[in-house]
Design an enzyme around this catalytic site. Structure first.
Site, PDB file in Angstrom:
ATOM      1  N   LYS B  89       0.753  -1.089   0.073  1.00  0.00           N
ATOM      2  CA  LYS B  89      -0.086  -0.103  -0.181  1.00  0.00           C
ATOM      3  C   LYS B  89       1.058   1.199   0.005  1.00  0.00           C
ATOM      4  O   LYS B  89       2.004   1.166   0.618  1.00  0.00           O
ATOM      5  CB  LYS B  89      -0.922   0.086   1.267  1.00  0.00           C
ATOM      6  CG  LYS B  89      -2.030  -0.849   1.217  1.00  0.00           C
ATOM      7  CD  LYS B  89      -2.986  -0.770   2.450  1.00  0.00           C
ATOM      8  CE  LYS B  89      -3.625  -1.782   2.828  1.00  0.00           C
ATOM      9  NZ  LYS B  89      -4.786  -2.127   1.887  1.00  0.00           N
ATOM     10  N   GLY B 161     -10.545  -2.947   9.288  1.00  0.00           N
ATOM     11  CA  GLY B 161     -10.084  -3.029  10.553  1.00  0.00           C
ATOM     12  C   GLY B 161     -11.191  -3.087  11.705  1.00  0.00           C
ATOM     13  O   GLY B 161     -11.178  -3.094  12.709  1.00  0.00           O
ATOM     14  N   GLY B 243      -8.155  -8.160   5.594  1.00  0.00           N
ATOM     15  CA  GLY B 243      -7.028  -7.784   6.172  1.00  0.00           C
ATOM     16  C   GLY B 243      -6.870  -8.374   7.683  1.00  0.00           C
ATOM     17  O   GLY B 243      -6.458  -9.287   7.836  1.00  0.00           O
TER      18      GLY B 243
END
Lengths: 195, 302
Positions: B89, B161, B243
């Protein structure tokens, strides 16, 4: 009941949608194959591009056995890129636990051209398609060796990029990402097993 | 053309090659990893690629501060550890981070809202790069704006997240609903729609003709269970980013394998039931309403 030939495309992961779309432009019916039972109703099989480690992990043992048995009996099979890796007898630079299907007497090296920035488009010439056609190489494998009964169909630079052994066809590139259907048409000329 | 040895007029970094790698990832799971060991666990589980990070989104959220590109040493260690593609990223608008990632040999760059944006007006002009980019979106207009800047792959943002799939669902429905709405529109209506959603009209016309986005579209942000992954696949995405959902769970390896299976057999509840058994605890997760507005990651980028 339809008498149209049915060609399976291994649909565990990868660009199987593009192969199914390519088959729509031909006279055969494309069928996604995920489980061993799906293979029973097809006359030929395409192993698409994608991640060979992922496809190998997802393939149930029954499907694996059934592909090996059918191909040994003469079912035509074509592999493109990751599909070529799955068809190989030996894989270099793969994972130690990566067991290919060993459908063809070829040895291949994975990601042999380097990383994604080294992926490329090119033209490839072959009598199989009656001239020159577009080829897309994405993190492509290279052929490192092959047996005597394997015919070289195309080269790119000093690399052999298309090979045939009986009813088995392996391409290091992706014809399915181009509008050119001649590799698929060529594959469909292979005669199947007696069933 | 000389026999056997055609001239090497290879064309690298073309649109076909960039978008083509995303085609190869379809039907697969891309997993966030913060160490070489995690990358190996992800590869063993059948991931099609890994996202190399210093901190997973759940930790970025908890620790706060400016989140930047990861240490190149860590990214290189992960590249060396696995044979599958490695993504990394960079911050929105931070084209120098992108240049560095390209030089490391990263296979895909995620210009990501999970990191702190470096430019509040401009996303990176992604066309000059040879490495392909994936970008996040919340609706069709945002997806097409990123594609016109050169993104060769799209992912819906979700809310990273959180372990909560609700925002991923919202964004995927917004994209597919936006595409369905185009069906039957004439050229003059498409021009108006393009203006309304802030999308380039040529890309909107192409989307209308295809009946889907012109590039591969994965789902991301909050996927924590095999059922979540299958839900997103049934809603029409091409593959899954996970993630924090894997390495913040009790048994990362088992969960990773189960999510990979669920992404392939997304329309087979019997196989999903089997894959979902005995995985241990999923990550705890966050209710979106409890997150202060200014801490929502999805609203970064435009």
């Amino acid at each position: 009941m339809s008498t149209r030939r049915r060609v399976g495309v291994l649909a565990l992961q990868g660009d199987f949608r593009e192969h199914l779309a390519a088959l729509r432009a031909t006279e055969v019916e494309g069928v996604p194959v995920r489980l061993a039972t799906d293979l029973e109703n097809v006359d030929a099989l395409i192993l698409p591009g994608g991640e060979s480690t992922t496809m190998a992990r997802l393939m149930e043992p029954a499907l694996r056995d059934s592909i090996q048995r059918r191909v040994a009996a003469g079912m035509p099979v074509m592999g493109t890129c990751a599909g070529m890796i799955l068809m190989a007898r030996d894989v270099t630079d793969g994972r130690v636990d990566q067991e290919p299907l060993q459908l063809m007497d070829i040895g291949v090296r994975r990601n042999a051209y380097g990383r994604q920035i080294d992926s490329f488009e090119a033209e490839v010439e072959s009598h199989a398609i009656g001239g020159v056609g577009p080829a897309v190489f994405i993190r492509a494998p290279q052929l490192v060796q092959h047996g005597d009964s394997v015919e070289e169909l195309a080269r790119h630079g000093d690399q052999v990029v298309a090979v045939r052994q009986g009813n088995r066809l392996a391409l290091a590139f992706h014809p399915e990402l181009t509008p050119d259907r001649r590799w698929h048409q060529y594959f469909l000329t292979f005669n199947g097993e007696k069933r | 053309m000389a026999e056997g040895t055609p001239p090497l007029n290879d064309r690298r970094g073309t649109w076909k090659v960039k978008a083509g790698l995303a085609e190869m990832l379809k039907g697969g799971v891309i997993m966030d990893v913060v160490t070489a060991e995690q990358a190996k666990i992800a590869e063993d589980a059948g991931a099609v690629a890994v996202m190399a990070l210093e901190r997973v989104p759940a930790d970025i959220r908890r620790e706060g501060g400016v989140a930047r590109m990861s240490d190149p040493g860590l990214i290189t260690a992960i590249i060396d550890a696995v044979t599958i593609p490695v993504m990394a990223k960079c911050r929105i608008g931070h084209f120098v981070e992108a240049q560095i990632l390209e030089s490391l040999g990263v296979d895909y760059i995620d210009e990501s809202e999970v990191l702190t944006p470096a430019d509040e007006e401009h996303h990176i002009n992604k066309h000059p790069f040879k490495v392909p980019f994936v970008c996040g979106c919340r609706d069709l207009g945002e997806a097409l704006r990123r594609i016109t800047e050169g993104a060769a792959m799209i992912r819906t943002k979700g809310e990273a997240g959180t372990g909560n799939v609700v925002e991923a669902v919202r964004h995927m429905r917004a994209v597919t609903g936006g595409i369905r709405k185009l069906h039957g529109m004439g050229p003059e209506e498409l021009v108006v729609e393009a203006k309304r959603i802030g999308a380039p009209s040529d890309l909107l016309e192409e989307t209308a003709r295809l009946g889907r986005l012109p590039v591969v579209n994965f789902a991301a942000g909050g996927i924590a269970t095999p059922a979540d992954a299958a839900l997103m696949m049934q809603l029409g995405c091409d593959g899954i980013f996970v993630g924090s959902g894997i390495f913040k769970a009790e048994n990362p390896s088992a969960r990773a394998k189960a999510i990979v299976a669920a992404t392939t057999y997304f329309d087979r509840p019997d196989i999903l039931a089997d894959a979902s058994k005995s995985l241990g605890k999923a990550m705890r997760g966050l209710e979106i309403g409890t997150i202060p507005q200014e801490e929502l990651l999805a609203s970064r980028g435009w």
